[in-house]
Scaffold this active site. Sequence first.
Site, PDB file in Angstrom:
ATOM      1  N   ALA A  79      -5.342   3.190  33.818  1.00  0.00           N
ATOM      2  CA  ALA A  79      -4.239   1.847  33.502  1.00  0.00           C
ATOM      3  C   ALA A  79      -2.849   2.332  33.136  1.00  0.00           C
ATOM      4  O   ALA A  79      -2.666   3.223  32.296  1.00  0.00           O
ATOM      5  CB  ALA A  79      -4.921   0.925  32.589  1.00  0.00           C
ATOM      6  N   TYR A 148       9.053   7.213  32.300  1.00  0.00           N
ATOM      7  CA  TYR A 148       7.726   7.352  32.802  1.00  0.00           C
ATOM      8  C   TYR A 148       6.945   8.591  32.666  1.00  0.00           C
ATOM      9  O   TYR A 148       5.961   8.693  31.744  1.00  0.00           O
ATOM     10  CB  TYR A 148       7.749   6.880  34.251  1.00  0.00           C
ATOM     11  CG  TYR A 148       6.260   6.890  34.964  1.00  0.00           C
ATOM     12  CD1 TYR A 148       5.416   5.791  35.229  1.00  0.00           C
ATOM     13  CD2 TYR A 148       5.673   8.054  35.440  1.00  0.00           C
ATOM     14  CE1 TYR A 148       4.142   5.697  35.825  1.00  0.00           C
ATOM     15  CE2 TYR A 148       4.407   8.216  35.863  1.00  0.00           C
ATOM     16  CZ  TYR A 148       3.909   6.921  36.384  1.00  0.00           C
ATOM     17  OH  TYR A 148       2.494   6.814  37.026  1.00  0.00           O
TER      18      TYR A 148
END
Length: 323
Positions: A79, A148
């Site tokens: 996830a 990220y």
Amino acid sequence: MLLPTDLTRTTCVIGGAGFIGRAVVTELLNLGRQVVVIGRNAKPVEMPEEVYYVANPGGASTPIIKQVLEAVSEVIDLAYATSPQTSFQDPVNDILVNLPEAVQIFELAATMPHIRKFVWISSGGTVYGRTTASVINEQHSTMPISPYGITKLAIEKYARMYFETKQLPIVCVRPANAYGEWQRPYVGQGFVATAIASILDGRELTLFGEHGTIRDYVHVSDVASGIVGALLKGAPGEVYNLGSGTGLTNREVIEWLTPLANEAGFELHLRVQPPRAFDVPANVLDWQKLHLDTGWQPQVSFAEGIARTWEWFVARHATAISY
């Protein structure tokens, strides 16, 4: 909520309805595992019937997560709420929607001694940053240049902390650039999918730099088997690259697609723009550590993988099914 009763061969895949998650679920089912998938939305129609599916829009802090982890012996956590490109739009949000969720899951799993292995999926394409190395191994310095990648690396450090201080049997896997069937185009992640969809939709495809960047492309089925290999045989506390060891430029990917497009009567509309400052020029991963510890090695050549991916997208396009 219906869950399996046999802990011994039951794996929870968090994010199992996503692109890589689908392939991981298939790999586990083929090995005879019982699989529980946790997703944010209702069960997708393509999800195999035998999968135990749990919709959990509330994230890691809900009681549902605890109930599921109590019913499984293995966890694979795929996830993640952002992509490398979208993380630049709101770096603070990239932290807030990803880091607390991961740490909460680690904290909870660490209280459950029946969990045999926990695999957390990092990012081989972003955590290393710029490099002059032709092939990157796990000992290479990590200096990510995207929010990220920074958040992924921070979560890796938390994973290591829980291994060291609470003996959580966690393994981190750093995949290279996955591509293949079911990948969503136009989301800032997945050049192959976006290139194919652009050809089929008659949209202009942008190349940043004359040749683009060099990336290590691995078919999603190989990514899935590598992740499951780390689950079964990876050593707790270790980090593993998952790649092919071979780099291709964006232009080389286009050169693979051009004859497929021409044969099917499609044209490629290409626009070349200046390189972007946040793009790492080259990223190719050394996968020998994963091979030595688990026996894994990539099985799908790029020639085979790009043909399979093209055919899948063409079939979806022909029937007007969304990607």
